[in-house]
Design a protein around this motif. Structure first.
Motif, PDB file in Angstrom:
ATOM      1  N   LEU A   1      -7.578  -1.003 -11.323  1.00 10.13           N
ATOM      2  CA  LEU A   1      -8.561  -1.671 -12.175  1.00 10.13           C
ATOM      3  C   LEU A   1      -8.510  -3.196 -12.043  1.00 10.13           C
ATOM      4  N   PRO A   2      -7.351  -3.845 -12.193  1.00  9.53           N
ATOM      5  CA  PRO A   2      -7.357  -5.311 -12.050  1.00  9.53           C
ATOM      6  C   PRO A   2      -7.741  -5.774 -10.646  1.00  9.53           C
TER       7      PRO A   2
ATOM      8  N   LEU B   1      -5.163   0.837  -2.314  1.00 11.81           N
ATOM      9  CA  LEU B   1      -4.378   0.309  -3.434  1.00 11.81           C
ATOM     10  C   LEU B   1      -3.397   1.338  -3.971  1.00 11.81           C
ATOM     11  N   LEU B   2      -3.825   2.589  -4.047  1.00 15.46           N
ATOM     12  CA  LEU B   2      -2.980   3.623  -4.636  1.00 15.46           C
ATOM     13  C   LEU B   2      -2.014   4.242  -3.641  1.00 15.46           C
TER      14      LEU B   2
ATOM     15  N   ASP C   1      -1.402   5.524 -14.752  1.00 15.93           N
ATOM     16  CA  ASP C   1      -0.956   4.139 -14.938  1.00 15.93           C
ATOM     17  C   ASP C   1      -1.245   3.297 -13.701  1.00 15.93           C
ATOM     18  N   SER C   2      -1.144   3.893 -12.531  1.00 18.09           N
ATOM     19  CA  SER C   2      -1.472   3.160 -11.300  1.00 18.09           C
ATOM     20  C   SER C   2      -2.937   2.744 -11.287  1.00 18.09           C
ATOM     21  N   VAL C   3      -3.797   3.647 -11.727  1.00 17.29           N
ATOM     22  CA  VAL C   3      -5.225   3.319 -11.781  1.00 17.29           C
ATOM     23  C   VAL C   3      -5.462   2.186 -12.765  1.00 17.29           C
TER      24      VAL C   3
ATOM     25  N   LYS D   1       0.181  -4.768  -1.294  1.00 19.57           N
ATOM     26  CA  LYS D   1       1.398  -5.385  -0.772  1.00 19.57           C
ATOM     27  C   LYS D   1       1.575  -6.798  -1.316  1.00 19.57           C
ATOM     28  N   ARG D   2       0.462  -7.520  -1.398  1.00 22.83           N
ATOM     29  CA  ARG D   2       0.514  -8.919  -1.839  1.00 22.83           C
ATOM     30  C   ARG D   2       0.755  -9.056  -3.332  1.00 22.83           C
ATOM     31  N   ASP D   3       0.113  -8.213  -4.153  1.00 23.21           N
ATOM     32  CA  ASP D   3       0.069  -8.445  -5.594  1.00 23.21           C
ATOM     33  C   ASP D   3       0.848  -7.452  -6.441  1.00 23.21           C
ATOM     34  N   PHE D   4       1.119  -6.248  -5.913  1.00 25.12           N
ATOM     35  CA  PHE D   4       1.627  -5.192  -6.783  1.00 25.12           C
ATOM     36  C   PHE D   4       2.888  -4.494  -6.275  1.00 25.12           C
TER      37      PHE D   4
END
Length: 267
Positions: free
Chosen positions: A194-195, A237-238, A187-189, A174-177
């Motif tokens: 990853l980052p 994250l995903l 592509d999500s991974v 929510k904060r970064d992506f």
């Protein structure tokens, strides 16, 4: 949607509810009820709020670090009776501090799927108290989590650490992506998972498999895969991109003798 009770201690009474109520509403939550009293600690404000589970960690961080707040606790709200109509932060309404219209019905639900009946219960209150601390310290959180893991009963470790990982992962997304577009799983991974992992551990991607070389959760002298927090965080994250359709599997772990901890993703 989740219902949560916050307990705040402050030195100041005047304007406390207004200030914190505005924070609650600005983060997409509804203030269902509140009470304020004086105690030996200071002014105690208890608020029951309802809102999106994936925004809860952000709200907890903002309340816990607010300049009027001396101490802060959060716990799931399990009130037996229906809550009163929501309170507006500006005090408008029908004259008794309540808005004139009742809130739409929304059942309380945990942010994760229910654990099996045979699983040991998660100490949710302890977790809710820990999450704002993790948000303040992020990304320097692994020492706290390893210490927590060592304190937990063995039967609770996997469920608790996966739960925390899921919540932290959803918050980081929510904060970064969250402002990015919809991506395919691979592509999500590569562009999200990853980052985000690299902020915490040494991670690399090989053939759509994420490998971690230095997980701090390995070599506890126990059998099986043990990077439950990392697996939960990858899922969180995903989830922002793919909902609950992605399954994260730790297919290899240094705890079982592998060279790296290996995470695979199944849609």
């Amino acid at each position: 949607m989740v219902d949560v009770e916050f307990r705040v201690v402050s030195e100041r009474r005047d304007g406390l509810l207004l200030a914190l109520g505005q924070v609650v509403i600005a983060n997409g939550f509804t203030l269902l009820r509140q009470r304020m009293l004086n105690s030996d600690e200071g002014v105690v404000l208890v608020m029951v709020v309802r809102g999106p589970a994936d925004q809860l960690l952000v709200l907890e961080e903002k309340l816990g670090t607010h300049h009027l707040v001396q101490s802060f606790e959060a716990s799931p709200y399990e009130g037996g009776s229906a809550p009163p109509p929501p309170v507006r932060a500006n005090g408008a309404g029908n004259g008794n501090g309540h808005a004139s219209a009742p809130p739409p019905p929304a059942p309380s639900a945990p942010p994760l799927a229910p654990t099996p009946a045979t699983a040991a219960p998660i100490d949710v209150q302890r977790v809710e108290t820990l999450l704002p601390q993790l948000a303040r310290n992020y990304p320097n959180i692994l020492l706290q989590l390893v210490a927590l893991e060592r304190e937990l009963p063995p039967a609770q470790r996997e469920a608790t650490l996966r739960y925390i990982g899921q919540r932290v992962g959803a918050w980081v997304y929510k904060r970064d992506f969250a402002l990015g577009g919809q991506l395919p799983l691979a592509d999500s991974v590569r562009r999200i998972a990853l980052p985000a992992m690299r902020q915490l551990v040494q991670a690399e991607l090989q053939d759509d498999v994420l490998r971690v070389r230095n997980s701090p959760f390995c070599h506890r002298g126990e059998h099986g895969e043990c990077c439950h927090f990392l697996r939960g965080m990858l899922g969180g994250l995903l989830e922002g991109q793919h909902g609950g359709t992605v399954r994260v599997v730790e297919s290899q772990c240094r705890n079982t003798g592998a060279e790296t901890c290996r995470f695979e993703f199944e849609a």
